[in-house]
Design a protein around this motif. Structure first.
Motif, short mmCIF file in Angstrom:
data_model
loop_
_atom_site.label_atom_id
_atom_site.label_comp_id
_atom_site.label_asym_id
_atom_site.label_seq_id
_atom_site.Cartn_x
_atom_site.Cartn_y
_atom_site.Cartn_z
N PHE B 3 -14.24 -12.69 1.09
CA PHE B 3 -13.42 -11.49 1.13
C PHE B 3 -12.05 -11.78 1.76
CE2 PHE B 3 -12.12 -7.58 3.36
CZ PHE B 3 -11.97 -6.78 2.24
N PHE B 6 -9.99 -13.52 -0.58
CA PHE B 6 -9.49 -12.57 -1.57
C PHE B 6 -8.26 -11.82 -1.05
CE2 PHE B 6 -9.73 -8.19 -3.29
CZ PHE B 6 -9.44 -8.50 -4.61
N ILE B 7 -8.38 -11.39 0.22
CA ILE B 7 -7.25 -10.70 0.85
C ILE B 7 -6.05 -11.63 0.92
CG2 ILE B 7 -6.46 -9.65 3.00
CD1 ILE B 7 -8.45 -7.85 1.97
N ASN B 9 -5.38 -14.13 -0.99
CA ASN B 9 -4.82 -14.28 -2.33
C ASN B 9 -3.96 -13.09 -2.70
OD1 ASN B 9 -5.89 -16.74 -2.89
ND2 ASN B 9 -7.72 -15.95 -3.89
N LEU B 10 -4.46 -11.93 -2.31
CA LEU B 10 -3.71 -10.72 -2.62
C LEU B 10 -2.35 -10.74 -1.96
CD1 LEU B 10 -6.08 -7.67 -2.36
CD2 LEU B 10 -4.81 -8.46 -4.31
N TYR B 13 0.02 -13.23 -3.41
CA TYR B 13 0.11 -13.19 -4.87
C TYR B 13 1.56 -13.11 -5.31
CZ TYR B 13 -0.29 -11.50 -9.59
OH TYR B 13 -0.16 -11.35 -10.94
N GLU B 15 3.73 -12.78 -8.92
CA GLU B 15 3.64 -12.61 -10.36
C GLU B 15 4.38 -13.76 -11.03
OE1 GLU B 15 4.17 -9.12 -13.65
OE2 GLU B 15 4.93 -8.83 -11.63
N LEU B 369 -2.65 1.17 -20.38
CA LEU B 369 -3.31 1.87 -19.29
C LEU B 369 -2.45 3.00 -18.73
CD1 LEU B 369 -4.93 -1.04 -17.28
CD2 LEU B 369 -6.09 0.76 -18.53
N PHE B 573 2.84 9.14 -1.25
CA PHE B 573 2.11 7.95 -1.65
C PHE B 573 1.91 7.92 -3.18
CE2 PHE B 573 -2.09 5.94 -2.26
CZ PHE B 573 -1.79 4.69 -1.74
N PHE B 581 4.52 2.14 -11.04
CA PHE B 581 3.99 1.79 -12.36
C PHE B 581 5.03 2.08 -13.44
CE2 PHE B 581 -0.44 1.76 -10.77
CZ PHE B 581 -0.82 0.58 -11.36
#
Lengths: 428, 643
Positions: B3, B6-7, B9-10, B13, B15, B369, B573, B581
């Motif tokens: 975990f 994972f954090i 990596n986040l 991250y 792009e 999406l 928020f 997005f």
């Protein structure tokens, strides 16, 4: 990639909801909104706390008050009030919860009433300073010192125009702009002035007038001259309407009330503080002293304040700029044009200046700078330390204050001149 | 630990710079139209270019299309191609002019090596071997596609291909042309104009005095030049083409002894007239809407833009239903890269069946999406034509009364053709109203909820007392009230679409009124909430684009939820997330929030409907070849200073 971004969003959303979100939701009708807070000196405990709120009843006249509400006291118009003696304001709120089924909410408490007894005792600081820390208390709430008991004021306050208590109180706080006989002081104003090094706090005075000064019968008025502003709070000779009135100013030495100003003095105070908007003034006719001239006086420009410092103390030169219209000339003398016009203007200027000088002297002798002179004086100091070391509030006693009033007549009302009323030959 | 990894990596991250997506860059010059379809606009697409894969798919019986999908995924994942990886670090848009030219030269030399007989964007190209879904992917015994000289073999082949005994509406009429030569005509009943067939095909063919020499040997030229009196005739030797054309309403004429077939234009099927727009009504301006006939739709545009450079290319969509769509653009204005990309996307779709614009839009849009539409769909020719003149590509459909316009941006979805028919002051005003409507329909219930639950101090005392009094007898929380009303409102709206027209409007309004009133009377909701929901609904109806309106309806529920859970903070928020997005989105390579983010020229037009003589530049973001849409001094009668 998409998965990562999505999970990032989900995690951020969750975290922010859990960690950051507002957590104090209240169903809108699960609370009762206090509109007026009244503070007295208690009998069984330190404070006597009175709160007034809407009873959420549509029709006026429905329901009775809970404890403390006398018959018809505040309940007739859909408002109710409760009083309790408590060791502190906040404990009092919770103690009141025993009789009120909903949570007391103070976000809409627009008016705070403090009894004169409390104010004169000098324990206001004990109350105001903790109160302002509470997040539900609005710093824009109007503060009033009430002659007599705050509780009585709340009981007697029954708006006769409309049946909305909050609106009538809000509009009453705007009255200084229309009449100049009262002043608008918010919790924030008072608290700032309480802490400040350049002046003393003031508060508007509210009173319950039981119409005892209104004499229905008696010898009628002759030719004496008296200004409306000379009355004291709770003494206005009126009858009818709401019993409560806002009139004059309470002057404080720090958190102790030391003096009170009449409505007329309040106008001059407003002029010096640059808060005066307009008011009808009455002066004695210079040519015909048993008659009066009424004028509509408005602020013209911001007052000019010049301050210099000599060894005796500060020297303050203040010039107040006013303008206005003639409203009535009872003597029908042709004041509308020079040379009589300048006679009239000089008379008015002198009248205002004399009153202002008297007021300034009265306050100066007690060392109370309620005129915001300190704010102007502070500009002459380079640093705050220097200013604080000067001890303005002490030096103000020795200040030399020169006042000047500059009035310019703009219009003559709707008439260019007063024509004499023709009399029969015999009468002349 | 996983975990934490994972954090980590986040948080770290990044792009990849090269997303593999199409971006619309400035084009140095005009491309020869349709000549080299496979020139990728972006170098990243070269090695595994999906366009090549898909357009060669026709030849390789379906397998190619599978490859192309993989190639697309690969290039998007940015993992497989080393050449891409090498470039990924360096290449960032936009390229310099010289570099663009250099790359382009390289690419065109590379594409020249490829087989030149790639199917062009003609119907037979993609319909080869794919006409029947059951044959896809399976090995099929190859038959000759060429028309035979022997008439009976042709007849047999046609009967076989059209499944003749079962297929009842295929008509084959045997005749003797010029009294001696055997021939037959083939058409689909109902798709053709029988008068043309009777008078211009059968009648001249069956006359006996056809001229002496032609009686012996039927000559194609003779028939074409002297016999058939129809305006549009083509010769074809390919069965596939013939079948396709016949299905479109063309009559095929086979003559004994000729190894060609005449495809005679006889289309004449029932169609709806040009009628008023349904969802995009305006007060001023034309009242015509597209219909279901492609030819009519194209005509509607051609009637507005009478210019030889208005190009109409037809492409088939749907491998099996072979619907036609037309892309229209102004040669010399439009960015050639945009045309290529549009065609590439449409041609690469590998599905049996597409019905018109609504479906195709979903196949070719960039972000599936997203809740916001990325393609402007309109039923008005007078909305389409100006955008074509602005340098967009319009896609028109058979059987669908809408045009799709690419690329578009968020603000264009708020415009209405009305804006341009009235004076600019009025246009600006109504546009401002529409922005307000958007805000209201998106945020009002959410803000009401947030304010009443969390921030009641923001409401004036009298108002909050009024709200409280009105809610005194309501047993539910505000969130339940809002959801109840919003859901009923959506129900009424959805029912209103389906209710028969005669009662529809009355029912909608009366239903809403009665529901609102009785809900209040029954103490289910407070009266003020009915106002909130009504204003929200009105705001939604004021939006000119139906697709955006639906998106906003859905988003509104998100904001209700956020407002209920987190107050103003939640709404803020939500705005950040949704705006993030939206700003990230692209419509055919053009950022969705242009010209605000990123900022480009002509920012003012977004909020102010500029006077027509001031907006002389085409939309900056779509990189048209010809930037200027008007002279420097538009109103020459007035001169520069109005003298």
């Amino acid at each position: 990639m998409c998965k990562r971004i999505l999970s990032a969003i989900v995690i951020i959303a969750l975290f922010s909801a859990v960690l950051g979100g507002c957590q104090d939701a209240n169903e809108i009708d699960a609370v009762v909104r206090v509109l007026v807070i009244g503070i007295d000196k208690g009998v069984t405990d330190k404070w006597r706390l009175t709160v007034q709120f809407s009873s959420m009843k549509e029709t006026p006249g429905g329901g009775g008050g809970e404890e403390g509400g006398s018959t018809g006291g505040g309940t007739g118009n859909g408002y109710s009030h409760v009083t309790i003696d408590a060791p502190s304001f906040f404990e009092g709120i919770d103690m009141l919860g025993s009789s009120i089924s909903r949570k007391l909410f103070f976000t809409h408490a627009g008016t705070i009433i403090i009894s004169e007894r409390l104010a004169r005792e000098g324990i206001l600081g004990d109350f105001i300073a903790p109160l302002i820390r509470y997040k539900q208390i609005r710093e824009s709430a109007q503060l009033y010192v009430v002659k007599g008991e705050a509780m009585d004021f709340i009981v007697e306050n029954q708006p006769t125009i409309g049946n909305t208590l909050s609106k009538s109180l809000e509009l009453a706080a705007k009255q200084p702009d229309n009449t100049g006989y009262t002043i608008s002081v918010t919790l924030n104003d008072f608290y700032s002035a309480l802490k400040s090094t350049h002046g003393q706090p003031i508060m508007a005075i509210a009173a319950v007038n039981d119409f005892k000064n209104f004499k229905r019968d008696g010898p009628r008025w002759k030719n004496e001259f008296k200004k409306g502003g000379e009355y004291k709070p709770e003494d206005l000779p009126r009858h009818g309407e709401n019993k409560i009135e806002f009139w004059g100013t309470a002057v404080f030495n720090r958190d102790k009330m030391v003096d009170e100003l009449t409505g007329g003095e309040n106008r001059l105070l407003l002029m010096a503080r640059n808060e005066f908007k307009r008011g009808f003034f009455t002066i004695r006719d210079p040519k015909s002293p048993d008659r009066i001239i009424a004028m509509d006086v408005l602020k013209d420009k911001n007052p000019k304040i010049k301050i210099s410092f000599d060894e005796d103390g500060p020297v303050i030169d203040i010039t107040i700029f006013l303008k206005g219209d003639i409203l009535s000339i009872q003597s029908r003398i042709h004041y509308e044009e020079d040379p009589l016009l300048s006679t009239l203007v000089t008379a008015l200027e002198k009248d205002i200046k004399d009153d202002l000088d008297r007021l300034i002297n009265k306050c100066k002798n007690q060392g109370l700078d309620v005129f915001r002179f300190g704010e102007s004086a502070a500009k002459y100091f380079a640093t705050i330390e220097e200013w604080e070391k000067y001890y303005w509030n002490d030096k103000f006693k020795d200040a030399k204050i020169n006042t000047k009033v500059d009035f310019s007549m703009r219009r003559t009302g709707t008439r260019l001149r007063s024509s004499p009323i023709p009399r029969l030959k015999g009468e002349e | 630990m996983a975990f934490l990894e994972f954090i980590k990596n986040l948080l770290t991250y990044k792009e990849p710079l090269q997303t593999g997506r199409f971006e619309l860059h400035e084009s140095p010059g005009e491309n020869p139209q349709g000549a080299d379809l496979n020139i990728p606009v972006e170098s990243g697409n070269i090695p595994g270019d999906p366009a090549q894969g898909s357009s060669t798919a026709g030849d390789s019986t379906g397998e190619g299309s599978g490859d192309s999908k993989e190639a697309t995924e690969d290039s998007q994942n940015n993992t497989s191609n080393q050449s891409e990886d090498k470039k990924a670090g360096i290449k960032k848009s936009p390229k310099s002019l010289g570099k663009w030219n250099k790359d382009r030269k390289q690419e065109s030399s590379r594409t020249k090596d490829l087989p030149q007989d790639l199917p062009q964007h003609t119907p037979q190209g993609s319909s080869q071997n794919q006409n029947s879904p059951q044959t896809r992917g399976s090995s099929q015994t190859q038959k000759s596609d060429a028309v035979n000289k022997n008439l009976s073999k042709n007849l047999q082949r046609m009967q076989q291909d059209f499944n003749m005994p079962e297929n009842a509406d295929i008509v084959i009429r045997n005749i003797k042309a010029g009294a001696s030569t055997d021939a037959f005509i083939l058409y689909v009943d109902g798709m053709v104009d029988k008068v043309t067939i009777n008078e211009s095909i059968l009648s001249p063919l069956m006359q006996t005095d056809q001229g002496t020499e032609s009686n012996k040997e039927p000559s194609a030229d003779h028939i074409l030049e002297s016999v058939l009196s129809v305006n549009d005739i083509q010769k074809s030797t390919s069965y596939t083409e013939i079948i396709q054309k016949v299905l479109e309403g063309v009559t095929a004429l086979f003559v004994d002894g000729l190894d060609i077939c005449f495809l005679i234009e006889t289309q004449g099927f029932e169609k709806r007239n040009v009628e008023q727009p349904v969802t995009e009504r305006t007060i001023f301006g034309p009242h015509e809407a597209f219909s279901e006939s492609l030819a009519t739709n194209i005509t509607l545009i051609r009637r507005i833009i009478k210019n030889k450079d208005l190009i109409t290319e037809t492409l088939p969509i749907g491998r099996s239903n072979n619907l036609k769509c037309a892309i229209m653009y102004m040669k010399g204005i439009v960015n050639p890269g945009l045309v290529q990309e549009t065609k590439r996307r449409i041609q690469s779709i590998d599905t049996d069946y597409i019905l018109g614009g609504g479906e195709l839009n979903q196949y070719i849009e960039d972000h599936n999406l997203s809740l916001l539409p990325q393609i402007l769909s309109t039923e008005r020719p007078d909305r389409t034509a100006p955008l074509i003149m602005d340098g967009r590509v319009a896609i028109l459909y058979e059987s669908s009364p809408n045009a799709s316009i690419v690329p578009t941006n968020f603000f264009e979805l708020i415009y209405s053709p009305d804006d341009f028919f009235i004076r600019w002051q009025y246009g600006t005003f109504v546009r401002a109203i529409r922005y307000m409507a958007l805000m209201l329909s998106l945020f009002l219930p959410g803000i009401y909820l947030a304010i009443t639950q969390y921030h009641a101090e923001a409401i004036p005392t009298e108002l909050i007392l009024a709200i409280e009094k009105s809610r005194e007898n309501v047993p539910f929380g505000v969130i339940f009230e809002i959801l109840l009303m919003e859901v009923s409102f959506e129900l009424i709206r959805e029912a209103g679409v389906r209710v028969p027209e005669m009662v529809g409007q009355t029912l909608g309004i009366v239903g809403a009124l009665i529901l609102g009133q009785s809900a209040v009377a029954a103490n289910l909701v407070s009266p003020i909430l009915v106002i909130i929901v009504a204003i929200t609904g009105l705001g939604n109806f004021a939006m000119p684009n139906h697709h955006l309106a639906i998106g906003v309806r859905v988003l509104r529920f998100l904001f209700i939820l956020l407002g209920a859970l987190m107050g103003f903070y939640g709404i803020t928020f939500g705005i950040i997330i949704v705006a993030g997005f939206a700003v990230h989105m692209k419509s055919f390579g053009v950022p969705f929030f242009v010209p605000i983010a990123p900022k480009t020229q002509s920012n003012l037009e977004t909020f102010i409907r500029l006077p027509l003589w001031i907006s002389t530049i085409r939309t900056d973001s779509i990189n048209t070849l010809n930037r200027r849409s008007a002279g420097r001094i538009v109103r020459r009668w007035k001169g520069r200073r109005g003298e």
